[in-house]
Design a protein around this motif. Structure first.
Motif, PDB file in Angstrom:
ATOM      1  N   PHE A 147       0.752   1.432   0.496  1.00 44.59           N
ATOM      2  CA  PHE A 147       0.084   2.339   1.424  1.00 44.59           C
ATOM      3  C   PHE A 147      -0.948   3.184   0.674  1.00 44.59           C
ATOM      4  O   PHE A 147      -0.922   3.278  -0.549  1.00 44.59           O
ATOM      5  CB  PHE A 147       1.112   3.278   2.067  1.00 44.59           C
ATOM      6  N   ASN A 148      -1.812   3.845   1.441  1.00 47.52           N
ATOM      7  CA  ASN A 148      -2.772   4.824   0.897  1.00 47.52           C
ATOM      8  C   ASN A 148      -3.541   4.285  -0.311  1.00 47.52           C
ATOM      9  O   ASN A 148      -3.581   4.928  -1.360  1.00 47.52           O
ATOM     10  CB  ASN A 148      -2.057   6.122   0.488  1.00 47.52           C
ATOM     11  N   GLY A 149      -4.150   3.118  -0.169  1.00 47.43           N
ATOM     12  CA  GLY A 149      -4.936   2.573  -1.283  1.00 47.43           C
ATOM     13  C   GLY A 149      -4.082   2.251  -2.491  1.00 47.43           C
ATOM     14  O   GLY A 149      -4.545   2.388  -3.623  1.00 47.43           O
ATOM     15  N   ALA A 150      -2.864   1.852  -2.300  1.00 49.57           N
ATOM     16  CA  ALA A 150      -1.896   1.500  -3.346  1.00 49.57           C
ATOM     17  C   ALA A 150      -1.372   2.721  -4.098  1.00 49.57           C
ATOM     18  O   ALA A 150      -0.906   2.608  -5.226  1.00 49.57           O
ATOM     19  CB  ALA A 150      -2.459   0.462  -4.322  1.00 49.57           C
ATOM     20  N   GLU A 151      -1.421   3.902  -3.474  1.00 51.44           N
ATOM     21  CA  GLU A 151      -0.842   5.096  -4.089  1.00 51.44           C
ATOM     22  C   GLU A 151       0.637   5.258  -3.759  1.00 51.44           C
ATOM     23  O   GLU A 151       1.310   6.085  -4.375  1.00 51.44           O
ATOM     24  CB  GLU A 151      -1.615   6.346  -3.634  1.00 51.44           C
ATOM     25  N   HIS A 152       1.133   4.484  -2.780  1.00 46.60           N
ATOM     26  CA  HIS A 152       2.535   4.584  -2.383  1.00 46.60           C
ATOM     27  C   HIS A 152       3.060   3.189  -2.056  1.00 46.60           C
ATOM     28  O   HIS A 152       2.297   2.307  -1.650  1.00 46.60           O
ATOM     29  CB  HIS A 152       2.669   5.504  -1.151  1.00 46.60           C
ATOM     30  N   VAL A 153       4.373   2.999  -2.240  1.00 45.03           N
ATOM     31  CA  VAL A 153       4.958   1.670  -2.042  1.00 45.03           C
ATOM     32  C   VAL A 153       6.376   1.785  -1.500  1.00 45.03           C
ATOM     33  O   VAL A 153       7.062   2.792  -1.719  1.00 45.03           O
ATOM     34  CB  VAL A 153       4.932   0.865  -3.374  1.00 45.03           C
ATOM     35  N   GLY A 154       6.813   0.750  -0.785  1.00 44.92           N
ATOM     36  CA  GLY A 154       8.178   0.666  -0.276  1.00 44.92           C
ATOM     37  C   GLY A 154       8.555  -0.794  -0.068  1.00 44.92           C
ATOM     38  O   GLY A 154       7.758  -1.697  -0.335  1.00 44.92           O
ATOM     39  N   ILE A 155       9.744  -1.026   0.427  1.00 44.05           N
ATOM     40  CA  ILE A 155      10.233  -2.381   0.687  1.00 44.05           C
ATOM     41  C   ILE A 155      10.450  -2.537   2.184  1.00 44.05           C
ATOM     42  O   ILE A 155      11.162  -1.733   2.799  1.00 44.05           O
ATOM     43  CB  ILE A 155      11.525  -2.673  -0.102  1.00 44.05           C
ATOM     44  N   TYR A 156       9.835  -3.567   2.750  1.00 44.31           N
ATOM     45  CA  TYR A 156       9.913  -3.812   4.183  1.00 44.31           C
ATOM     46  C   TYR A 156      11.338  -4.193   4.588  1.00 44.31           C
ATOM     47  O   TYR A 156      11.962  -5.056   3.985  1.00 44.31           O
ATOM     48  CB  TYR A 156       8.927  -4.913   4.581  1.00 44.31           C
ATOM     49  N   GLN A 157      11.853  -3.514   5.630  1.00 41.32           N
ATOM     50  CA  GLN A 157      13.202  -3.765   6.136  1.00 41.32           C
ATOM     51  C   GLN A 157      13.220  -4.762   7.288  1.00 41.32           C
ATOM     52  O   GLN A 157      14.259  -5.313   7.595  1.00 41.32           O
ATOM     53  CB  GLN A 157      13.822  -2.465   6.683  1.00 41.32           C
ATOM     54  N   GLY A 158      12.104  -4.910   7.954  1.00 40.75           N
ATOM     55  CA  GLY A 158      12.068  -5.678   9.191  1.00 40.75           C
ATOM     56  C   GLY A 158      11.991  -4.705  10.351  1.00 40.75           C
ATOM     57  O   GLY A 158      12.195  -3.499  10.192  1.00 40.75           O
ATOM     58  N   ASN A 159      11.671  -5.226  11.517  1.00 41.58           N
ATOM     59  CA  ASN A 159      11.574  -4.404  12.732  1.00 41.58           C
ATOM     60  C   ASN A 159      10.651  -3.198  12.567  1.00 41.58           C
ATOM     61  O   ASN A 159      10.922  -2.124  13.095  1.00 41.58           O
ATOM     62  CB  ASN A 159      12.960  -3.973  13.207  1.00 41.58           C
ATOM     63  N   GLY A 160       9.567  -3.376  11.779  1.00 43.40           N
ATOM     64  CA  GLY A 160       8.568  -2.319  11.649  1.00 43.40           C
ATOM     65  C   GLY A 160       8.966  -1.135  10.786  1.00 43.40           C
ATOM     66  O   GLY A 160       8.394  -0.064  10.923  1.00 43.40           O
TER      67      GLY A 160
END
Length: 188
Positions: A147-160
């Protein structure tokens, strides 16, 4: 005499029709198989009793599919990384921390994938260039979302939703993907 001929023709046509019907019924009885319990005898004049297969009960209908099916998992490594990240929900955010008890965003991703046996770079910028690119509409659980131009990251859980370590004072949590400006996604 015309009446007699006409009646004879009608009887002949009726007999032929009866034979054809009986033949069709007999052929149907031979072609179609049914259990004895479902066979229903029918008496055809001049032919005799013939068993006609009954209708079999309708096949049971499968239960309707849920309106929102769970998203398929990206890979066994992605699945394992997601489960590891989810096990840290509520853990504190600490800038520069890579676990196992506190995390920053890229530290959580790196730690979670390490639990799955996959080496992922440490920083969000390096994570944005590793793995294989994935479009937002093709996200699967376990994908890394930036997110934010690669300034933040997470792991997708599914269902948005995405699991991430947001910022100082907020623990590891699950948030809608659309709550942050999507930049890119990667699959490891």
């Amino acid at each position: 005499m015309a009446n007699h001929k006409s009646a004879r023709g009608s009887r002949l046509a009726g007999s032929v029709r009866g034979v054809l019907v009986a033949g069709a019924v007999a052929a149907g009885a031979v072609v179609l198989t049914a259990t004895p319990a479902l066979a229903q005898p029918i008496n055809i004049p001049g032919v005799g009793a013939i068993e006609i297969p009954g209708q079999l009960p309708a096949a049971p209908q499968s239960p309707s599919a849920p309106s929102v099916a769970p998203a398929p998992l990206a890979s066994s490594h992605g699945t394992q990384a997601l489960r590891a990240a989810e096990s840290k929900l509520g853990s504190p955010y600490v800038w520069g921390a890579t676990g196992p008890n506190s995390f920053d965003c890229s530290g959580l991703v790196q730690w979670a994938y390490k639990q799955a046996g996959i080496s992922v770079p440490r920083t969000t910028y390096d994570q944005a260039n590793a793995g294989s690119p994935v479009s937002k509409n093709a996200l699967q659980p376990g994908d890394v979302v930036l997110f934010n131009g690669a300034e933040h990251v997470g792991i997708y859980q599914g269902n948005g939703r995405v699991v991430h370590a947001p910022t100082e004072g907020q623990p590891v949590k699950s948030t809608p993907v659309d709550a942050m400006p999507f930049y890119s996604a990667r699959r490891f």
